[in-house]
Design a protein around this motif. Sequence first.
Motif, PDB file in Angstrom:
ATOM      1  N   ILE A  96       0.427  -0.899  -0.266  1.00 44.09           N
ATOM      2  CA  ILE A  96      -0.401   0.311  -0.109  1.00 44.09           C
ATOM      3  C   ILE A  96       0.327   1.648   0.078  1.00 44.09           C
ATOM      4  CG2 ILE A  96      -1.955   1.416   0.956  1.00 44.09           C
ATOM      5  CD1 ILE A  96      -2.878  -0.966   2.453  1.00 44.09           C
ATOM      6  N   MET A  97       1.532   1.699   0.763  1.00 43.55           N
ATOM      7  CA  MET A  97       2.907   2.469   0.813  1.00 43.55           C
ATOM      8  C   MET A  97       3.386   2.530  -1.351  1.00 43.55           C
ATOM      9  SD  MET A  97       3.839   5.483   2.264  1.00 43.55           S
ATOM     10  CE  MET A  97       3.345   5.205   3.904  1.00 43.55           C
ATOM     11  N   HIS A  98       3.826   1.754  -1.107  1.00 43.88           N
ATOM     12  CA  HIS A  98       4.313   1.823  -1.966  1.00 43.88           C
ATOM     13  C   HIS A  98       3.328   2.259  -3.154  1.00 43.88           C
ATOM     14  CE1 HIS A  98       6.568  -0.194  -6.295  1.00 43.88           C
ATOM     15  NE2 HIS A  98       5.470  -0.228  -6.684  1.00 43.88           N
ATOM     16  N   GLU A  99       1.772   1.963  -2.962  1.00 42.23           N
ATOM     17  CA  GLU A  99       1.332   2.406  -4.047  1.00 42.23           C
ATOM     18  C   GLU A  99       1.119   3.769  -3.727  1.00 42.23           C
ATOM     19  OE1 GLU A  99       0.393   1.072  -7.386  1.00 42.23           O
ATOM     20  OE2 GLU A  99       1.012  -0.697  -6.422  1.00 42.23           O
ATOM     21  N   ILE A 100       1.494   4.303  -2.818  1.00 39.96           N
ATOM     22  CA  ILE A 100       0.988   5.604  -2.410  1.00 39.96           C
ATOM     23  C   ILE A 100       2.249   6.240  -2.203  1.00 39.96           C
ATOM     24  CG2 ILE A 100       1.574   7.407  -0.544  1.00 39.96           C
ATOM     25  CD1 ILE A 100      -0.197   4.767   1.491  1.00 39.96           C
ATOM     26  N   GLY A 101       3.173   5.516  -2.514  1.00 38.45           N
ATOM     27  CA  GLY A 101       4.655   6.331  -3.947  1.00 38.45           C
ATOM     28  C   GLY A 101       3.864   6.801  -4.999  1.00 38.45           C
ATOM     29  N   HIS A 102       3.981   6.151  -5.740  1.00 41.47           N
ATOM     30  CA  HIS A 102       2.880   6.526  -7.357  1.00 41.47           C
ATOM     31  C   HIS A 102       2.357   7.569  -7.292  1.00 41.47           C
ATOM     32  CE1 HIS A 102       4.680   3.025  -9.086  1.00 41.47           C
ATOM     33  NE2 HIS A 102       3.666   1.507  -8.338  1.00 41.47           N
TER      34      HIS A 102
END
Length: 345
Positions: A96-102
């Motif tokens: 989820i944090m990876h996707e927030i990164g995007h």
Amino acid sequence: MKIPQYARYEYCYTKSCEFLEEFEIKAFPINVLEIVHQQKWGLVSYSEIMHKFHCDRKTVIRILGSSDGYTIWDGTNYSIAYNDDQKLGDRTRFTIMHEIGHIYLGHLLDFEATKLYRGSLTKRENRVLENEANAFARNVLSPVSMYLTLKNKSAINVARTFGITTTAAEARIDFINRDVELVRHLKLSEKIMLVYHRFMKKRKCIMCDAQFFQKYKYCPICGNKNSLQWGDGKMIYPKLETYEDGKLKECPICQNEETNIDGDHCIICGIPLVNICSNEECSHQVLPSNARYCPICGGETTFYRRGILKAWDYDEDNLPPESGFMNIPDTAMYIPDIDEELPFN
């Protein structure tokens, strides 16, 4: 704007610091679900998609083009989908944090190639954006300042402390030297240390469950002595809106809004507009607008004494008919001294 040839690690690290600062991260593992909820982004698991469309996990992965997670922008809001397959281990937080990164790095808005469908990217373009999102997630979930203060830096302990998989923990360990150099190069040492200080200065009152970021002697909400210990409090007692000097923007008694003038009292009803300790011998100056007691000497504040603030455990629905306030004992309840040694391993 075209996708760059190589991952912009300096940009990713700067944005991760901005994220930690913007969301005032002070607890680990980070509650990523709370962040998504605050931003009002959509969030759905692959299992929920499978149930809704009566398909298997492989179909969801094939349609979304990702075995971990996927984010879309519909022109109004972001929606994140993540793979919750238990066989993958505890990857939800990082995914989820990876996707927030995007989202936070502008991947879905800045580049023409990603505005319609991320699946249309070339392998090189996709690798660049994935590396950037990974760098962002790593430095948000396990900031340099927090990792370096760990006594036990084994992958297992890093994983447990920051709520990531051992594989992600090993990546944090492998990249730590480069990330430290980036901190120095970008002159972000002071900002990244704020994360550490926010974490270390956390205090909670075991009586009223209030949370603070100073080491007080008395709880400014309930007035108890020796009731503050390290950790996260759950209750946030609302503050009245003030100017930078601590003066109320609106009188809580007569609602006069003409308060940004010389003097500390309302020009209409005369009520104090600045919350201070009522003990004249106390040297403490302006106190937070929600403080019932002075955190230094334990004396009542002017707002509490004048009835602007009610007792912390005031219950309007269960008051005796003859009382306008709950009866609060004159002396604070005794609580034995607490060992405040911080549990950061």
